[in-house]
Motif scaffolding. Structure first.
Motif, PDB file in Angstrom:
ATOM      1  N   GLY A 166     -27.047  56.080  29.583  1.00  0.00           N
ATOM      2  CA  GLY A 166     -27.834  57.192  29.051  1.00  0.00           C
ATOM      3  C   GLY A 166     -27.484  57.645  27.647  1.00  0.00           C
ATOM      4  O   GLY A 166     -28.030  58.644  27.158  1.00  0.00           O
ATOM      5  N   PHE A 167     -26.580  56.944  26.978  1.00  0.00           N
ATOM      6  CA  PHE A 167     -26.237  57.328  25.604  1.00  0.00           C
ATOM      7  C   PHE A 167     -27.303  56.818  24.633  1.00  0.00           C
ATOM      8  O   PHE A 167     -27.832  55.710  24.798  1.00  0.00           O
ATOM      9  N   SER A 168     -27.613  57.634  23.626  1.00  0.00           N
ATOM     10  CA  SER A 168     -28.656  57.262  22.661  1.00  0.00           C
ATOM     11  C   SER A 168     -28.105  56.259  21.648  1.00  0.00           C
ATOM     12  O   SER A 168     -26.886  56.119  21.482  1.00  0.00           O
ATOM     13  N   GLN A 169     -29.019  55.579  20.941  1.00  0.00           N
ATOM     14  CA  GLN A 169     -28.596  54.633  19.898  1.00  0.00           C
ATOM     15  C   GLN A 169     -27.811  55.356  18.800  1.00  0.00           C
ATOM     16  O   GLN A 169     -26.873  54.805  18.237  1.00  0.00           O
ATOM     17  N   GLU A 170     -28.219  56.600  18.508  1.00  0.00           N
ATOM     18  CA  GLU A 170     -27.534  57.394  17.478  1.00  0.00           C
ATOM     19  C   GLU A 170     -26.080  57.667  17.889  1.00  0.00           C
ATOM     20  O   GLU A 170     -25.161  57.561  17.082  1.00  0.00           O
ATOM     21  N   GLN A 171     -25.887  58.016  19.153  1.00  0.00           N
ATOM     22  CA  GLN A 171     -24.525  58.256  19.644  1.00  0.00           C
ATOM     23  C   GLN A 171     -23.695  56.970  19.592  1.00  0.00           C
ATOM     24  O   GLN A 171     -22.558  56.973  19.116  1.00  0.00           O
ATOM     25  N   ILE A 172     -24.270  55.885  20.079  1.00  0.00           N
ATOM     26  CA  ILE A 172     -23.551  54.605  20.137  1.00  0.00           C
ATOM     27  C   ILE A 172     -23.183  54.127  18.739  1.00  0.00           C
ATOM     28  O   ILE A 172     -22.135  53.506  18.530  1.00  0.00           O
ATOM     29  N   ALA A 173     -24.019  54.460  17.741  1.00  0.00           N
ATOM     30  CA  ALA A 173     -23.769  54.035  16.358  1.00  0.00           C
ATOM     31  C   ALA A 173     -22.522  54.691  15.758  1.00  0.00           C
ATOM     32  O   ALA A 173     -22.022  54.241  14.720  1.00  0.00           O
ATOM     33  N   ARG A 174     -22.013  55.721  16.413  1.00  0.00           N
ATOM     34  CA  ARG A 174     -20.780  56.363  15.919  1.00  0.00           C
ATOM     35  C   ARG A 174     -19.550  55.482  16.142  1.00  0.00           C
ATOM     36  O   ARG A 174     -18.508  55.716  15.530  1.00  0.00           O
ATOM     37  N   ILE A 175     -19.683  54.491  17.028  1.00  0.00           N
ATOM     38  CA  ILE A 175     -18.520  53.644  17.352  1.00  0.00           C
ATOM     39  C   ILE A 175     -18.251  52.650  16.232  1.00  0.00           C
ATOM     40  O   ILE A 175     -19.163  51.970  15.758  1.00  0.00           O
ATOM     41  N   HIS A 176     -17.001  52.571  15.795  1.00  0.00           N
ATOM     42  CA  HIS A 176     -16.579  51.551  14.840  1.00  0.00           C
ATOM     43  C   HIS A 176     -16.083  50.351  15.646  1.00  0.00           C
ATOM     44  O   HIS A 176     -15.028  50.412  16.269  1.00  0.00           O
ATOM     45  N   ALA A 177     -16.882  49.293  15.650  1.00  0.00           N
ATOM     46  CA  ALA A 177     -16.509  48.107  16.425  1.00  0.00           C
ATOM     47  C   ALA A 177     -17.147  46.875  15.790  1.00  0.00           C
ATOM     48  O   ALA A 177     -18.304  46.939  15.373  1.00  0.00           O
ATOM     49  N   PRO A 178     -16.422  45.782  15.686  1.00  0.00           N
ATOM     50  CA  PRO A 178     -14.994  45.659  15.989  1.00  0.00           C
ATOM     51  C   PRO A 178     -14.157  46.652  15.156  1.00  0.00           C
ATOM     52  O   PRO A 178     -14.489  46.909  14.012  1.00  0.00           O
ATOM     53  N   VAL A 179     -13.103  47.171  15.749  1.00  0.00           N
ATOM     54  CA  VAL A 179     -12.323  48.242  15.140  1.00  0.00           C
ATOM     55  C   VAL A 179     -11.671  47.795  13.827  1.00  0.00           C
ATOM     56  O   VAL A 179     -11.269  46.653  13.669  1.00  0.00           O
ATOM     57  N   GLY A 180     -11.584  48.720  12.861  1.00  0.00           N
ATOM     58  CA  GLY A 180     -10.862  48.454  11.616  1.00  0.00           C
ATOM     59  C   GLY A 180     -11.735  47.912  10.494  1.00  0.00           C
ATOM     60  O   GLY A 180     -12.810  47.365  10.738  1.00  0.00           O
ATOM     61  N   LEU A 181     -11.271  48.089   9.244  1.00  0.00           N
ATOM     62  CA  LEU A 181     -11.974  47.513   8.095  1.00  0.00           C
ATOM     63  C   LEU A 181     -11.845  45.998   8.137  1.00  0.00           C
ATOM     64  O   LEU A 181     -10.817  45.466   8.562  1.00  0.00           O
ATOM     65  N   ASP A 182     -12.855  45.322   7.656  1.00  0.00           N
ATOM     66  CA  ASP A 182     -12.849  43.856   7.662  1.00  0.00           C
ATOM     67  C   ASP A 182     -12.029  43.354   6.474  1.00  0.00           C
ATOM     68  O   ASP A 182     -12.549  43.138   5.378  1.00  0.00           O
ATOM     69  N   ILE A 183     -10.717  43.216   6.682  1.00  0.00           N
ATOM     70  CA  ILE A 183      -9.825  42.732   5.613  1.00  0.00           C
ATOM     71  C   ILE A 183      -9.255  41.362   5.971  1.00  0.00           C
ATOM     72  O   ILE A 183      -8.301  40.892   5.349  1.00  0.00           O
ATOM     73  N   GLY A 184      -9.837  40.724   6.993  1.00  0.00           N
ATOM     74  CA  GLY A 184      -9.335  39.420   7.416  1.00  0.00           C
ATOM     75  C   GLY A 184      -8.005  39.514   8.131  1.00  0.00           C
ATOM     76  O   GLY A 184      -7.200  38.581   8.099  1.00  0.00           O
ATOM     77  N   ALA A 185      -7.763  40.647   8.793  1.00  0.00           N
ATOM     78  CA  ALA A 185      -6.463  40.899   9.441  1.00  0.00           C
ATOM     79  C   ALA A 185      -6.161  39.889  10.530  1.00  0.00           C
ATOM     80  O   ALA A 185      -7.039  39.504  11.309  1.00  0.00           O
ATOM     81  N   ARG A 186      -4.886  39.461  10.588  1.00  0.00           N
ATOM     82  CA  ARG A 186      -4.415  38.584  11.661  1.00  0.00           C
ATOM     83  C   ARG A 186      -3.142  39.189  12.232  1.00  0.00           C
ATOM     84  O   ARG A 186      -2.267  39.628  11.490  1.00  0.00           O
ATOM     85  N   GLY A 187      -3.038  39.213  13.533  1.00  0.00           N
ATOM     86  CA  GLY A 187      -1.834  39.730  14.178  1.00  0.00           C
ATOM     87  C   GLY A 187      -1.850  41.243  14.295  1.00  0.00           C
ATOM     88  O   GLY A 187      -2.581  41.935  13.582  1.00  0.00           O
TER      89      GLY A 187
END
Length: 323
Positions: free
Chosen positions: A283-304
């Motif tokens: 029952g969550f709206s698209q607007e609510q779901i859009a608040r989620i940051h996923a995959p988590v974290g900035l895309d800096i090519g992190a490993r480990g």
């Protein structure tokens, strides 16, 4: 926020109520190489006790003397200090500077009722501004909305009129980490260094062992129950790391129903697509779901785990400061 981890207003009220008298000294402006940020505070009692700091040592003595003279009086005093290059070097600064310090006796320039209201707001984790007229006697509390940019940046200071000092009192930042996993072991100390009060939530005792998370608040309850007990607000970030929908989903649902400033969830793009489908079905709206940051974290090519923790903390900070 200068002073948010320090109990200066609370201590001033305690000393006043104990009959010792209390004076609060606050850095209102700085120029050059000032050792303490605007908003830093020191409290002095009529018995000569002192807590806190306004300069890292170079002007404390002079402030205490001025404060002692103001105990029990009505007027506030604005002190101007120039720190010479030699003095600055002696206390570990590269160059000199200037500091202005507002010294206010409790029960005089600082009305007890205003201080009580401030202490109550801080205890309730409510963002408020203490507003002082440097040229007159007016003192009041203001809602964060009145100085939204200052609150977003945790920046106390004097307004453009040159006389209105706004002291930002934001609740301490909190990070609630769901899942006592390897990434959490790296993220917890980093987040703490960045100024967050951190709590790890995991109902699995083997994961949330104190040996794996020294000096950390660990809650061994189901995430939704834990988050409800801890309370969620606009100064709270929630990060889910378990990869297990049975644990992550209840936490995500709780966070989506609250004002948290950041919600980040570990998992691949495919994992997140399944998560989105489950939330939409719930029952969550698209607007609510859009608040989620996923995959988590900035895309800096992190490993480990360590690098992933860096990317998460960077994204949390970006969200906090840029909105």
């Amino acid at each position: 926020m200068a002073g948010h981890l320090e109990r200066m207003p609370e201590l001033a009220l305690e000393w006043h109520r104990a009959g010792k008298g209390a004076v609060i000294a606050t850095v209102v402006e700085t120029w050059g190489s000032a050792p303490r940020a605007v908003g830093s505070q020191m409290v002095v009692s009529g018995a000569g006790e002192m807590e806190g700091s306004v300069s890292g040592g170079c002007v404390e003595g002079a402030v205490v003397v001025e404060a002692m003279e103001l105990v029990g009086s009505g007027a506030a005093k604005l002190l101007d200090f120039g720190v010479s290059d030699d003095e600055a070097f002696a206390v570990g600064l590269a160059c000199g500077g200037r500091i202005r310090v507002l010294v206010e006796p409790v029960g005089g320039a600082l009305p007890v009722a205003v201080l009580e209201e401030l202490v109550t707001a801080r205890a309730a984790r409510r963002s408020v501004a203490y507003v002082a007229d440097l040229d007159g006697g007016a003192r009041r509390l203001a809602p964060s909305a009145e100085f939204a940019e200052r609150f977003r940046m945790d920046r106390s200071g004097v307004e453009e009129d040159g006389r209105t000092f706004v002291h930002v009192h934001n609740p301490p930042l909190r990070m609630l980490v769901v899942g006592a996993v390897h990434i959490a072991q790296a993220l917890v100390p980093m987040a703490r260094i960045a100024g967050h009060d951190v709590t790890v939530i995991d109902p699995r005792p083997a994961f949330g062992a104190a040996a794996r998370f020294p000096d950390t608040d660990i809650v061994e309850e189901w995430p939704d129950e834990a988050l409800e007990a801890l309370g969620l607000d606009a100064r709270t970030a929630v990060v889910t790391l378990t990869h297990d929908p049975k644990l992550d989903d209840p936490a995500i649902r709780a966070a989506l129903g609250a004002e948290v400033y950041y919600l980040g969830c570990l998992g691949s793009t495919r994992t997140h697509a399944k998560r989105v489908a489950r939330l939409a079905e719930a029952g969550f709206s698209q607007e609510q779901i859009a608040r989620i940051h996923a995959p988590v974290g900035l895309d800096i090519g992190a490993r480990g785990p360590g690098e992933i923790a860096v990317s998460v903390l960077a994204e949390v900070t970006q969200r906090l400061r840029r909105g």
